[in-house]
Scaffold this motif. Structure first.
Motif, PDB file in Angstrom:
ATOM      1  N   ARG A  25       0.829  -1.211   0.000  1.00 16.18           N
ATOM      2  CA  ARG A  25       0.000   0.000   0.000  1.00 16.18           C
ATOM      3  C   ARG A  25       0.862   1.260   0.000  1.00 16.18           C
ATOM      4  N   ALA A  26       1.925   1.274   0.803  1.00 17.95           N
ATOM      5  CA  ALA A  26       2.782   2.458   0.895  1.00 17.95           C
ATOM      6  C   ALA A  26       3.504   2.727  -0.426  1.00 17.95           C
ATOM      7  N   SER A  81       5.337   8.121   5.566  1.00 13.42           N
ATOM      8  CA  SER A  81       5.769   6.733   5.371  1.00 13.42           C
ATOM      9  C   SER A  81       4.880   5.730   6.097  1.00 13.42           C
ATOM     10  N   ALA A  82       5.101   4.461   5.786  1.00 12.85           N
ATOM     11  CA  ALA A  82       4.302   3.366   6.350  1.00 12.85           C
ATOM     12  C   ALA A  82       4.424   3.270   7.863  1.00 12.85           C
ATOM     13  N   HIS A  83       5.499   3.856   8.435  1.00 11.44           N
ATOM     14  CA  HIS A  83       5.758   3.695   9.869  1.00 11.44           C
ATOM     15  C   HIS A  83       4.897   4.601  10.748  1.00 11.44           C
ATOM     16  N   GLY A  84       4.256   5.600  10.130  1.00 12.31           N
ATOM     17  CA  GLY A  84       3.452   6.539  10.904  1.00 12.31           C
ATOM     18  C   GLY A  84       4.277   7.723  11.367  1.00 12.31           C
ATOM     19  N   VAL A  85       3.582   8.820  11.705  1.00  8.98           N
ATOM     20  CA  VAL A  85       4.269  10.046  12.104  1.00  8.98           C
ATOM     21  C   VAL A  85       3.644  10.615  13.371  1.00  8.98           C
ATOM     22  N   PRO A  86       4.415  11.395  14.152  1.00 13.14           N
ATOM     23  CA  PRO A  86       3.825  12.102  15.291  1.00 13.14           C
ATOM     24  C   PRO A  86       2.758  13.085  14.803  1.00 13.14           C
ATOM     25  N   THR A 104       0.606   5.596   6.214  1.00 13.07           N
ATOM     26  CA  THR A 104       0.808   4.818   7.439  1.00 13.07           C
ATOM     27  C   THR A 104       0.085   3.473   7.330  1.00 13.07           C
ATOM     28  N   CYS A 105       0.773   2.399   7.697  1.00 13.53           N
ATOM     29  CA  CYS A 105       0.140   1.076   7.679  1.00 13.53           C
ATOM     30  C   CYS A 105      -1.090   1.087   8.586  1.00 13.53           C
ATOM     31  N   PRO A 106      -2.221   0.570   8.119  1.00 15.04           N
ATOM     32  CA  PRO A 106      -3.422   0.558   8.959  1.00 15.04           C
ATOM     33  C   PRO A 106      -3.232  -0.152  10.296  1.00 15.04           C
ATOM     34  N   LEU A 107      -2.304  -1.107  10.368  1.00 18.18           N
ATOM     35  CA  LEU A 107      -2.076  -1.807  11.641  1.00 18.18           C
ATOM     36  C   LEU A 107      -1.317  -0.905  12.626  1.00 18.18           C
ATOM     37  N   VAL A 108      -0.490   0.004  12.102  1.00 21.12           N
ATOM     38  CA  VAL A 108       0.162   0.998  12.962  1.00 21.12           C
ATOM     39  C   VAL A 108      -0.874   2.024  13.418  1.00 21.12           C
ATOM     40  N   THR A 109      -1.730   2.451  12.501  1.00 22.57           N
ATOM     41  CA  THR A 109      -2.805   3.385  12.859  1.00 22.57           C
ATOM     42  C   THR A 109      -3.672   2.802  13.970  1.00 22.57           C
ATOM     43  N   LYS A 110      -3.912   1.498  13.917  1.00 15.96           N
ATOM     44  CA  LYS A 110      -4.705   0.820  14.959  1.00 15.96           C
ATOM     45  C   LYS A 110      -4.049   0.998  16.338  1.00 15.96           C
ATOM     46  N   VAL A 111      -2.723   0.896  16.403  1.00 17.05           N
ATOM     47  CA  VAL A 111      -2.011   1.097  17.668  1.00 17.05           C
ATOM     48  C   VAL A 111      -2.165   2.549  18.134  1.00 17.05           C
ATOM     49  N   HIS A 112      -2.080   3.486  17.186  1.00 16.33           N
ATOM     50  CA  HIS A 112      -2.268   4.904  17.539  1.00 16.33           C
ATOM     51  C   HIS A 112      -3.643   5.120  18.172  1.00 16.33           C
ATOM     52  N   ARG A 113      -4.677   4.522  17.562  1.00 12.35           N
ATOM     53  CA  ARG A 113      -6.041   4.690  18.086  1.00 12.35           C
ATOM     54  C   ARG A 113      -6.178   4.068  19.479  1.00 12.35           C
ATOM     55  N   GLU A 114      -5.562   2.906  19.672  1.00 12.41           N
ATOM     56  CA  GLU A 114      -5.605   2.252  20.986  1.00 12.41           C
ATOM     57  C   GLU A 114      -4.998   3.169  22.049  1.00 12.41           C
ATOM     58  N   ALA A 115      -3.828   3.756  21.726  1.00 16.30           N
ATOM     59  CA  ALA A 115      -3.159   4.638  22.684  1.00 16.30           C
ATOM     60  C   ALA A 115      -4.041   5.840  23.013  1.00 16.30           C
ATOM     61  N   LEU A 312      -5.770   1.886  -1.007  1.00 14.27           N
ATOM     62  CA  LEU A 312      -4.946   3.093  -1.025  1.00 14.27           C
ATOM     63  C   LEU A 312      -5.587   4.194  -0.183  1.00 14.27           C
ATOM     64  N   PRO A 313      -4.799   5.198   0.245  1.00 13.29           N
ATOM     65  CA  PRO A 313      -5.398   6.360   0.909  1.00 13.29           C
ATOM     66  C   PRO A 313      -6.516   6.955   0.041  1.00 13.29           C
ATOM     67  N   ARG A 314      -7.546   7.468   0.686  1.00 12.07           N
ATOM     68  CA  ARG A 314      -8.768   7.879  -0.028  1.00 12.07           C
ATOM     69  C   ARG A 314      -8.524   8.850  -1.196  1.00 12.07           C
ATOM     70  N   PRO A 315      -7.679   9.882  -1.056  1.00  8.21           N
ATOM     71  CA  PRO A 315      -7.502  10.799  -2.199  1.00  8.21           C
ATOM     72  C   PRO A 315      -6.982  10.097  -3.453  1.00  8.21           C
ATOM     73  N   LEU A 316      -6.186   9.069  -3.273  1.00  7.98           N
ATOM     74  CA  LEU A 316      -5.652   8.332  -4.423  1.00  7.98           C
ATOM     75  C   LEU A 316      -6.711   7.416  -5.020  1.00  7.98           C
TER      76      LEU A 316
END
Length: 323
Positions: A25-26, A81-86, A104-115, A312-316
Motif C-alpha cells: 500500500r505504501a 511513510s508506512a511507519h506513521g508520524v507524530p 501509514t500502515c493501517p495496523l500501525v494506525t490501529k495502535v495509535h487509536r488504541e493509545a 490506497l489512501p482515499r484521495p488516491l
C-alpha cells in the motif's frame, strides 16, 4: 566450480516472505501519486526500510526527506511513510498548506487509536518497542509528552514504576519479535495484574507469519539468509528467530553482494526468507548468486496463506475512480 560439477544445495524458501499488505500500500501510494501529480512527490522518511525500493522510487521522481523543513514551498504532494508520524507532522504540513497523503500502515494506525483511547480513559500507557524506530517515534508522538513510557527490555519492565499501578495500559510496536514481546508483557502482567492490553496483541499479522515460517525452516537447514535492510526491525527479528530456532548461522543481507561466502563453506542446506519491506526481486538475486556456486534443489515451506489487502489512501482512490 573448476574441475567438476557444482555441489548440491537444498534450498527451502520460507512462505510467506517479503512484502506485506502495508508495504504494498505504501509503495503503491507513492507510485500512484507520481502517476496523478507527476514528479516530484516528496516522501517524509524512507517509505519502507529498503534501499532498493527507495532508490527505485527516487528514479521515478520521488524525493525523500527526513523532516518537512527540508521541503521548499510546493504544490507537490507529501507522503507520510508506512511507519506513521507524530501528530506534530501533519499539523506542520497543514500550516504550510501541503497536500498530504498518509501511507501509514493501517495496523500501525490501529495502535495509535488504541493509545488515544487509553489516554482519554485516563490510563498511563506503556509502549513496548525500540527507541528511535520511526514507528515508536510516531506512536509516542500521538499524545502529550509523558503520556507514554517506552519499555525496551525485560529489565526495564521489572523496574518500571508507574504513577498508578491500578490504571495502566500497554501497546506494542508492530514489528517486534512475538517471543520478546510476550516475555515483557508477562513481566508487566505479573507486576500489575490490572494492566489493560489490546484484545489481540499488536504484533502485525505479517511479522507473526514470517517468524512462524522461519521457525519451521530454521531447524532443518545449515544456514539462513534473511533478505532485508539493517534498519528494518522485522528483518532483524527474523534473523534472531532463526538463531533461536536452532539454525547454526543466520545472516541479514540487503543484496547478493553482501553475502560472505567464506561463512557458508560446506553447507548442504539453506533457508531463505525476506523481511516485510524487501522485494521478491532481491530474493531472486540471492538465489541466482547461490545458483552460480551450487546445484540448487529449491522447495517452499509455508506456515500460512496470506491474502490481506489494504486499499490506497482515499484521495488516491478518488483520483483513480475519476479517470
Amino acid at each position: 566450480m573448476p574441475g567438476g560439477g557444482k555441489p548440491p544445495l537444498r534450498v527451502i524458501l520460507c512462505s510467506p516472505r517479503g512484502f506485506c499488505a502495508g508495504v504494498v500500500r505504501a509503495i503503491d501510494s507513492v507510485e500512484r501519486a507520481l502517476a496523478i501529480h507527476g514528479a516530484p512527490v516528496y516522501v517524509r522518511h524512507e517509505i519502507v526500510h529498503n534501499r532498493y525500493v527507495v532508490d527505485s522510487l527516487k528514479a521515478k521522481g520521488a524525493i525523500f526527506v527526513e523532516e518537512l523543513d527540508e521541503i521548499p514551498e510546493t504544490d507537490a504532494p507529501v507522503v507520510f511513510s508506512a511507519h506513521g508520524v507524530p501528530k506534530s507532522v501533519p499539523e506542520d504540513a497543514r500550516v504550510r498548506n501541503f497536500i498530504t497523503l498518509d501511507a501509514t500502515c493501517p495496523l500501525v494506525t490501529k495502535v495509535h487509536r488504541e493509545a488515544e483511547i487509553h489516554f482519554r480513559r485516563g490510563r498511563e500507557i506503556v509502549l513496548i518497542g525500540h527507541a528511535g524506530h520511526p514507528e515508536v517515534v510516531g506512536t509516542m508522538g500521538q499524545l502529550p509528552e509523558g503520556a507514554i513510557t517506552l519499555i525496551q527490555t525485560i529489565e526495564e519492565a521489572q523496574t518500571f514504576i508507574p504513577r498508578d499501578a491500578g490504571n495502566l495500559a500497554f501497546v506494542t510496536q508492530t514489528t517486534l519479535s512475538v517471543s520478546d514481546t510476550s516475555e515483557i508483557v508477562a513481566v508487566l502482567r505479573a507486576r500489575f495484574p490490572a494492566i489493560v492490553g489490546p484484545h489481540k496483541e499488536d504484533i502485525c499479522y505479517a511479522t507473526t507469519n514470517r517468524q512462524e515460517a522461519v521457525k519451521l525452516v530454521a531447524p532443518l537447514v545449515d544456514a539462513m539468509v534473511v533478505v532485508g535492510a539493517p534498519n528494518s526491525s522485522n528483518s532483524q527479528r527474523l534473523k534472531e528467530v532463526a538463531e533461536r530456532a536452532g539454525c547454526g548461522y543466520a545472516v541479514l543481507v540487503q543484496r547478493a553482494a553482501d553475502i560472505d561466502w567464506t561463512r557458508l563453506d560446506g553447507i548442504t542446506s539453506l533457508g531463505v526468507t525476506a523481511g516485510a519491506s524487501a522485494p521478491e526481486v532481491l530474493v531472486e538475486e540471492v538465489l541466482d548468486a547461490f545458483a552460480q556456486r551450487y546445484e540448487l534443489h529449491v522447495e517452499t515451506m509455508a506456515a500460512t496463506e496470506e491474502n490481506m489487502f489494504f486499499p490506497l489512501p482515499r484521495p488516491l482512490r478518488t483520483s483513480e475512480a475519476a479517470e
